[in-house]
Scaffold this motif. Structure first.
Motif, PDB file in Angstrom:
ATOM      1  N   GLU A  79       6.484  -7.108   2.606  1.00  0.00           N
ATOM      2  CA  GLU A  79       6.672  -5.721   2.184  1.00  0.00           C
ATOM      3  C   GLU A  79       6.271  -5.494   0.735  1.00  0.00           C
ATOM      4  O   GLU A  79       5.585  -4.507   0.411  1.00  0.00           O
ATOM      5  N   ASP A  80       6.668  -6.384  -0.173  1.00  0.00           N
ATOM      6  CA  ASP A  80       6.361  -6.199  -1.591  1.00  0.00           C
ATOM      7  C   ASP A  80       4.854  -6.259  -1.842  1.00  0.00           C
ATOM      8  O   ASP A  80       4.315  -5.464  -2.631  1.00  0.00           O
ATOM      9  N   ASP A  81       4.174  -7.208  -1.184  1.00  0.00           N
ATOM     10  CA  ASP A  81       2.719  -7.306  -1.346  1.00  0.00           C
ATOM     11  C   ASP A  81       2.021  -6.051  -0.828  1.00  0.00           C
ATOM     12  O   ASP A  81       1.087  -5.538  -1.454  1.00  0.00           O
ATOM     13  N   LEU A  82       2.473  -5.550   0.323  1.00  0.00           N
ATOM     14  CA  LEU A  82       1.870  -4.356   0.884  1.00  0.00           C
ATOM     15  C   LEU A  82       2.084  -3.145  -0.020  1.00  0.00           C
ATOM     16  O   LEU A  82       1.162  -2.367  -0.274  1.00  0.00           O
ATOM     17  N   ALA A  83       3.333  -2.986  -0.499  1.00  0.00           N
ATOM     18  CA  ALA A  83       3.620  -1.849  -1.373  1.00  0.00           C
ATOM     19  C   ALA A  83       2.777  -1.917  -2.643  1.00  0.00           C
ATOM     20  O   ALA A  83       2.286  -0.886  -3.130  1.00  0.00           O
ATOM     21  N   ARG A  84       2.584  -3.130  -3.169  1.00  0.00           N
ATOM     22  CA  ARG A  84       1.762  -3.284  -4.374  1.00  0.00           C
ATOM     23  C   ARG A  84       0.310  -2.892  -4.087  1.00  0.00           C
ATOM     24  O   ARG A  84      -0.317  -2.178  -4.875  1.00  0.00           O
ATOM     25  N   GLN A  85      -0.216  -3.331  -2.942  1.00  0.00           N
ATOM     26  CA  GLN A  85      -1.585  -2.963  -2.569  1.00  0.00           C
ATOM     27  C   GLN A  85      -1.722  -1.453  -2.396  1.00  0.00           C
ATOM     28  O   GLN A  85      -2.714  -0.845  -2.834  1.00  0.00           O
ATOM     29  N   PHE A  86      -0.720  -0.830  -1.774  1.00  0.00           N
ATOM     30  CA  PHE A  86      -0.773   0.610  -1.563  1.00  0.00           C
ATOM     31  C   PHE A  86      -0.727   1.366  -2.892  1.00  0.00           C
ATOM     32  O   PHE A  86      -1.397   2.392  -3.054  1.00  0.00           O
ATOM     33  N   HIS A  87       0.061   0.866  -3.833  1.00  0.00           N
ATOM     34  CA  HIS A  87       0.140   1.534  -5.132  1.00  0.00           C
ATOM     35  C   HIS A  87      -1.196   1.427  -5.880  1.00  0.00           C
ATOM     36  O   HIS A  87      -1.634   2.393  -6.524  1.00  0.00           O
ATOM     37  N   TRP A  88      -1.837   0.257  -5.793  1.00  0.00           N
ATOM     38  CA  TRP A  88      -3.140   0.113  -6.435  1.00  0.00           C
ATOM     39  C   TRP A  88      -4.173   1.028  -5.781  1.00  0.00           C
ATOM     40  O   TRP A  88      -5.010   1.641  -6.458  1.00  0.00           O
ATOM     41  N   GLN A  89      -4.139   1.103  -4.449  1.00  0.00           N
ATOM     42  CA  GLN A  89      -5.071   1.997  -3.761  1.00  0.00           C
ATOM     43  C   GLN A  89      -4.800   3.459  -4.109  1.00  0.00           C
ATOM     44  O   GLN A  89      -5.737   4.262  -4.245  1.00  0.00           O
ATOM     45  N   ALA A  90      -3.523   3.818  -4.264  1.00  0.00           N
ATOM     46  CA  ALA A  90      -3.186   5.181  -4.673  1.00  0.00           C
ATOM     47  C   ALA A  90      -3.710   5.463  -6.076  1.00  0.00           C
ATOM     48  O   ALA A  90      -4.205   6.570  -6.354  1.00  0.00           O
ATOM     49  N   ALA A  91      -3.619   4.461  -6.952  1.00  0.00           N
ATOM     50  CA  ALA A  91      -4.135   4.651  -8.312  1.00  0.00           C
ATOM     51  C   ALA A  91      -5.651   4.846  -8.294  1.00  0.00           C
ATOM     52  O   ALA A  91      -6.191   5.710  -8.997  1.00  0.00           O
ATOM     53  N   GLY A  92      -6.348   4.053  -7.488  1.00  0.00           N
ATOM     54  CA  GLY A  92      -7.793   4.223  -7.381  1.00  0.00           C
ATOM     55  C   GLY A  92      -8.166   5.585  -6.815  1.00  0.00           C
ATOM     56  O   GLY A  92      -9.120   6.225  -7.272  1.00  0.00           O
ATOM     57  N   ALA A  93      -7.396   6.041  -5.820  1.00  0.00           N
ATOM     58  CA  ALA A  93      -7.655   7.362  -5.249  1.00  0.00           C
ATOM     59  C   ALA A  93      -7.381   8.460  -6.270  1.00  0.00           C
ATOM     60  O   ALA A  93      -8.087   9.475  -6.305  1.00  0.00           O
ATOM     61  N   ALA A  94      -6.366   8.263  -7.120  1.00  0.00           N
ATOM     62  CA  ALA A  94      -6.074   9.256  -8.159  1.00  0.00           C
ATOM     63  C   ALA A  94      -7.224   9.342  -9.165  1.00  0.00           C
ATOM     64  O   ALA A  94      -7.593  10.432  -9.623  1.00  0.00           O
ATOM     65  N   VAL A  95      -7.803   8.179  -9.508  1.00  0.00           N
ATOM     66  CA  VAL A  95      -8.962   8.182 -10.414  1.00  0.00           C
ATOM     67  C   VAL A  95     -10.127   8.937  -9.776  1.00  0.00           C
ATOM     68  O   VAL A  95     -10.816   9.733 -10.438  1.00  0.00           O
ATOM     69  N   LEU A  96     -10.359   8.705  -8.475  1.00  0.00           N
ATOM     70  CA  LEU A  96     -11.419   9.417  -7.778  1.00  0.00           C
ATOM     71  C   LEU A  96     -11.166  10.918  -7.790  1.00  0.00           C
ATOM     72  O   LEU A  96     -12.084  11.726  -8.006  1.00  0.00           O
ATOM     73  N   CYS A  97      -9.907  11.308  -7.561  1.00  0.00           N
ATOM     74  CA  CYS A  97      -9.548  12.727  -7.562  1.00  0.00           C
ATOM     75  C   CYS A  97      -9.816  13.361  -8.921  1.00  0.00           C
ATOM     76  O   CYS A  97     -10.402  14.449  -9.015  1.00  0.00           O
ATOM     77  N   LEU A  98      -9.398  12.668  -9.989  1.00  0.00           N
ATOM     78  CA  LEU A  98      -9.609  13.207 -11.336  1.00  0.00           C
ATOM     79  C   LEU A  98     -11.095  13.273 -11.685  1.00  0.00           C
ATOM     80  O   LEU A  98     -11.556  14.234 -12.313  1.00  0.00           O
ATOM     81  N   ALA A  99     -11.845  12.234 -11.272  1.00  0.00           N
ATOM     82  CA  ALA A  99     -13.282  12.241 -11.538  1.00  0.00           C
ATOM     83  C   ALA A  99     -13.961  13.397 -10.803  1.00  0.00           C
ATOM     84  O   ALA A  99     -14.834  14.083 -11.355  1.00  0.00           O
ATOM     85  N   GLY A 100     -13.552  13.625  -9.552  1.00  0.00           N
ATOM     86  CA  GLY A 100     -14.117  14.740  -8.805  1.00  0.00           C
ATOM     87  C   GLY A 100     -13.775  16.079  -9.428  1.00  0.00           C
ATOM     88  O   GLY A 100     -14.629  16.978  -9.506  1.00  0.00           O
TER      89      GLY A 100
END
Length: 295
Positions: A262-283
């Protein structure tokens, strides 16, 4: 002007896609962290989370399609290399995924899992290349793998094996053992719908005056017979041994089977959310810049 419109469409799409993926991954991480880990024997009905070991089903013999290795679950992808002189890319030409049920066991008991609709994240993943559309045998290693690096096809195979740890979160239900309740109205309606599928047979059973239709008294007999049939079916199911199942939730909740915790998955999801947020801001920044040019 046409280039500006295309640019705005691309940047706007990136903004929306980034925002959606960011919110989705954050919500999934929150579900994982907020759902307590349960024991199979004492788990409440509904959305639940389990840790355990994968166990082979006695009647199931599963072999991965590309490597031929025995496993409990597999997923594969075959890509073909294409080049037109300017663009070079790998194009997916075939993919597949096994649909057989899995069994998870913890210290308290076992649970059958229907993997359809699940986000499966296995630890075993092999990728290699070759010259045939369908490879023969296991992935080449060492020098042979290097010699195949310029081949025409690329293969990816993921697997789950017996004895591996598994984290599972989804909709938990128990059948048999007298545990499930009876919604008589729903069960009665289901029986009547089944009988209507063979309307000629329904007329033969309940059309006592043989006029080719069911009058009100005859429909009352249909309802009474369907109620008795529903009660008998429930009794028969209740007499069966108790069996626990995990499947895709009815609501929009994560259904995940993973070799990682669970902890590894949550960490991966948070990193993916951060990357998606960067994409959103760049767009969003790109859209603002293009609109500034338009004005």
């Amino acid at each position: 002007m046409q280039g500006l419109v295309v640019g705005l469409a691309c940047s706007g799409g990136a903004t929306l896609a980034g925002a959606w993926w960011c919110l989705r991954r954050l919500a999934q991480a929150r579900h994982l962290l907020d759902t307590p880990t349960s024991k199979i024997r004492s788990a409440a009905q509904g959305y639940a989370e389990f840790y355990g070991l994968l166990e082979a089903l006695p009647e199931a013999l599963i072999v991965a399609p590309l490597t031929g290795k025995p496993c409990l679950w597999w997923r594969f992808k075959i890509e073909e290399y294409s080049s037109d002189g300017k663009r070079r890319s790998w194009r997916v030409v075939e993919r597949g995924c096994s649909e057989g049920w899995l069994r998870l066991r913890d210290a308290s008991g076992s649970c059958l899992i229907d993997p359809q609709g699940a986000e499966v994240r296995p630890a075993t993943r092999e990728r290699w290349r070759g010259s045939l559309r369908h490879p023969r045998g296991v992935a080449p290693r060492g020098l042979f793998g290097w010699l195949a690096s310029g081949a025409e096809y690329r293969y990816t195979e993921e697997r789950l094996h017996a004895g591996e740890p598994l984290y599972a979160i989804g909709e938990f239900r128990t059948s048999g053992g007298g545990r499930q309740g009876l919604d008589l109205a729903t069960a009665q309606g289901q029986v009547i719908r089944e009988w209507k599928g063979d309307f000629d047979g329904l007329l033969q059973r309940f059309d006592s005056d043989r006029n080719g239709r069911l009058d009100d008294p005859e429909w009352n007999r249909v309802r009474l017979a369907a109620r008795l049939e529903a009660e008998e079916r429930h009794r028969q199911v209740s007499l069966q041994p108790q069996q626990d199942h995990l499947a895709r939730p009815r609501e929009a909740q994560p259904f995940i089977l993973s070799s990682y915790g669970e902890d590894d998955l949550a960490r991966q999801f948070h990193w993916q959310a951060a990357g998606a947020a960067v994409l959103c801001l760049a767009g969003a920044a790109g859209s603002a810049w293009l609109l500034g040019l338009a004005w």
